[in-house]
Design an enzyme around this catalytic site. Structure first.
Site, mmCIF file in Angstrom:
data_model
loop_
_atom_site.group_PDB
_atom_site.id
_atom_site.type_symbol
_atom_site.label_atom_id
_atom_site.label_comp_id
_atom_site.label_asym_id
_atom_site.label_seq_id
_atom_site.Cartn_x
_atom_site.Cartn_y
_atom_site.Cartn_z
ATOM 1 N N ASP A 150 14.644 -24.333 33.941
ATOM 2 C CA ASP A 150 14.189 -23.067 34.427
ATOM 3 C C ASP A 150 13.968 -22.088 33.170
ATOM 4 O O ASP A 150 12.948 -20.999 33.363
ATOM 5 C CB ASP A 150 15.418 -22.187 35.132
ATOM 6 C CG ASP A 150 15.450 -23.018 36.411
ATOM 7 O OD1 ASP A 150 15.054 -22.076 37.442
ATOM 8 O OD2 ASP A 150 16.077 -24.061 36.728
ATOM 9 N N GLN B 74 20.949 -28.715 46.402
ATOM 10 C CA GLN B 74 19.325 -28.807 46.205
ATOM 11 C C GLN B 74 19.083 -30.474 45.970
ATOM 12 O O GLN B 74 17.788 -30.846 46.686
ATOM 13 C CB GLN B 74 18.568 -28.320 45.093
ATOM 14 C CG GLN B 74 18.745 -26.693 45.066
ATOM 15 C CD GLN B 74 19.813 -26.083 44.404
ATOM 16 O OE1 GLN B 74 21.002 -26.690 44.501
ATOM 17 N NE2 GLN B 74 19.842 -24.902 43.780
ATOM 18 N N ALA C 204 11.528 -23.049 39.093
ATOM 19 C CA ALA C 204 10.895 -22.088 38.271
ATOM 20 C C ALA C 204 9.484 -22.087 38.417
ATOM 21 O O ALA C 204 8.760 -21.029 38.464
ATOM 22 C CB ALA C 204 11.410 -22.503 36.814
ATOM 23 N N ASN D 51 19.052 -25.107 32.773
ATOM 24 C CA ASN D 51 19.039 -25.639 34.204
ATOM 25 C C ASN D 51 19.941 -25.530 35.129
ATOM 26 O O ASN D 51 20.964 -24.872 34.950
ATOM 27 C CB ASN D 51 18.395 -26.921 33.947
ATOM 28 C CG ASN D 51 17.888 -27.938 35.254
ATOM 29 O OD1 ASN D 51 16.910 -27.408 35.766
ATOM 30 N ND2 ASN D 51 18.482 -29.027 35.418
ATOM 31 N N LYS D 52 19.802 -26.073 36.266
ATOM 32 C CA LYS D 52 20.826 -25.845 37.316
ATOM 33 C C LYS D 52 22.308 -26.220 37.025
ATOM 34 O O LYS D 52 22.420 -27.262 36.223
ATOM 35 C CB LYS D 52 20.610 -26.613 38.559
ATOM 36 C CG LYS D 52 21.403 -26.465 39.764
ATOM 37 C CD LYS D 52 21.362 -25.036 40.199
ATOM 38 C CE LYS D 52 19.956 -24.431 40.561
ATOM 39 N NZ LYS D 52 19.954 -23.129 40.729
#
Length: 355
Positions: A239, A198, A50, A249-250
């Site tokens: 994010d 990631q 982000a 978030n992810k």
């Protein structure tokens, strides 16, 4: 001192990105010479995270404005909106993207009486200032959050919230870096973070560069690591953070937060103030990006699922604020009730010195 990773930078030729889709096997840099190329770099996750997305958006706008053939301020403003629309359509969840666009728009409107070359230069300078501010914010965040990290033991993180997700140092990983710089003996457990990996590709890569002890685990191992008391704290990035403290978030973050709560492990969130969205009341209003099925069905171009199978691929989930022990920003540490603590932080802004 941590290795300086140039996630992105402004150059005369364009915006230069470390292509994160190629890591960890190749360290490749690409230069985007126009705003459309910057938008595609954001969309395709050449640049991600982000905070980095926000600064990339500002630089993309500055690039588009710099190359504009507008003959007056009205034409330039119209072109700005076209550029902003293209960039704004790339990633819907990360609020930093829209924060950056709004900040650049505000500056453009306040500069309308100046000559066009001066306006263009002002926008370029602003984008470069946002780059430096992000690094300074991360370092301040690290100092605030380091006190929350255990003196020794394992710290679990999910996705990548490090230098690669920012302009340098990192948010969640910045807190870990600061704690280690203070002498704390931390081992990082990095969830691989399916489907884009990631954690195993990016977090492990950047922490290995700094010599920080790191163990990669599959996402499904997190609960077992907690049960075996190998994890003393969890820290992730974000994010978007809603006004009540709900955190986007992810994908997979929500599951980890529940596991942490069950095992009595504190779950921390580290993010710059630009990620806090006080205009969004709760996590229910946060838009969740849906990404291509191929990210799930293929690994390095090789199919890993039957052809034609249905796939769900939301890029993010929302963790309710009741699972969050603290939210760490450059302005300080917010705790429950987050609706009050975040509002209080907004009312008393603390300037961040440039790095």
């Amino acid at each position: 001192m941590p290795t300086m990773i140039k996630t992105l930078e402004w150059t005369d030729a364009g915006v230069r990105f470390l292509d994160q889709t190629k890591l960890p096997t190749q360290e490749v840099y690409v230069t985007c010479k126009g705003y459309q190329e910057v938008a595609e770099a954001i969309r395709s996750m050449v640049v991600r995270g982000a905070p980095a997305i926000g600064v990339a958006a500002a630089m993309g706008i500055a690039l588009g404005v710099r190359d504009s053939t507008a003959k007056n301020s009205d034409e330039l403003e119209a072109e700005f909106e076209r550029i902003a629309r293209v960039i704004g359509e790339t990633r819907p969840t990360a609020v930093n993207l829209f924060w950056a666009i709004a900040r650049m728009r505000k500056l453009l409107k306040s500069s309308g009486v100046h000559p066009l070359p001066e306006i263009k230069k002002t926008l370029i300078t602003e984008a470069q200032a946002m780059y430096l501010e992000d690094i300074a914010a991360n370092q301040a965040m690290g100092k605030h959050g380091a006190v929350l990290m255990p003196a020794s033991g394992g710290v679990l993180t999910h996705c990548n919230a490090g230098a690669l997700a920012t302009c340098g140092y990192g948010t969640a990983l910045g807190v870990i870096r600061a704690a280690i710089e203070q002498g704390k003996k931390i081992r990082v457990f990095a969830d691989e973070t399916r489907p884009f990996l990631q954690g195993s590709r990016l977090t492990a890569w950047e922490l290995s560069k700094d010599g920080i002890p790191t163990t990669v685990i599959s996402d499904s191992m997190a609960g077992a690591m907690m049960q075996k008391k190998k994890v003393s704290a969890v820290i992730v990035g974000a994010d978007r953070i809603a006004a009540n403290g709900d955190v986007a978030n992810k994908i997979g973050t929500y599951s980890i937060a529940i596991l942490a709560k069950e095992h009595g492990i504190p779950f921390y969130v580290a993010a710059p103030w630009s990620t806090v969205d006080l205009k969004t009341p709760t996590g229910e209003q946060i838009p969740i990006e849906q990404r291509a099925a191929r990210e799930v069905t293929h690994m390095a171009g090789t199919p890993i699922t039957p052809a034609g199978i249905e796939v769900e691929n939301p890029a993010f989930d929302v963790t309710p604020h009741r699972y969050v022990a603290a939210i760490i920003t450059e302005r300080g540490i917010a705790r429950a009730p987050f609706a009050e603590s975040l509002a209080s932080m907004a009312a008393e802004p603390v300037p961040v010195p440039l790095a």
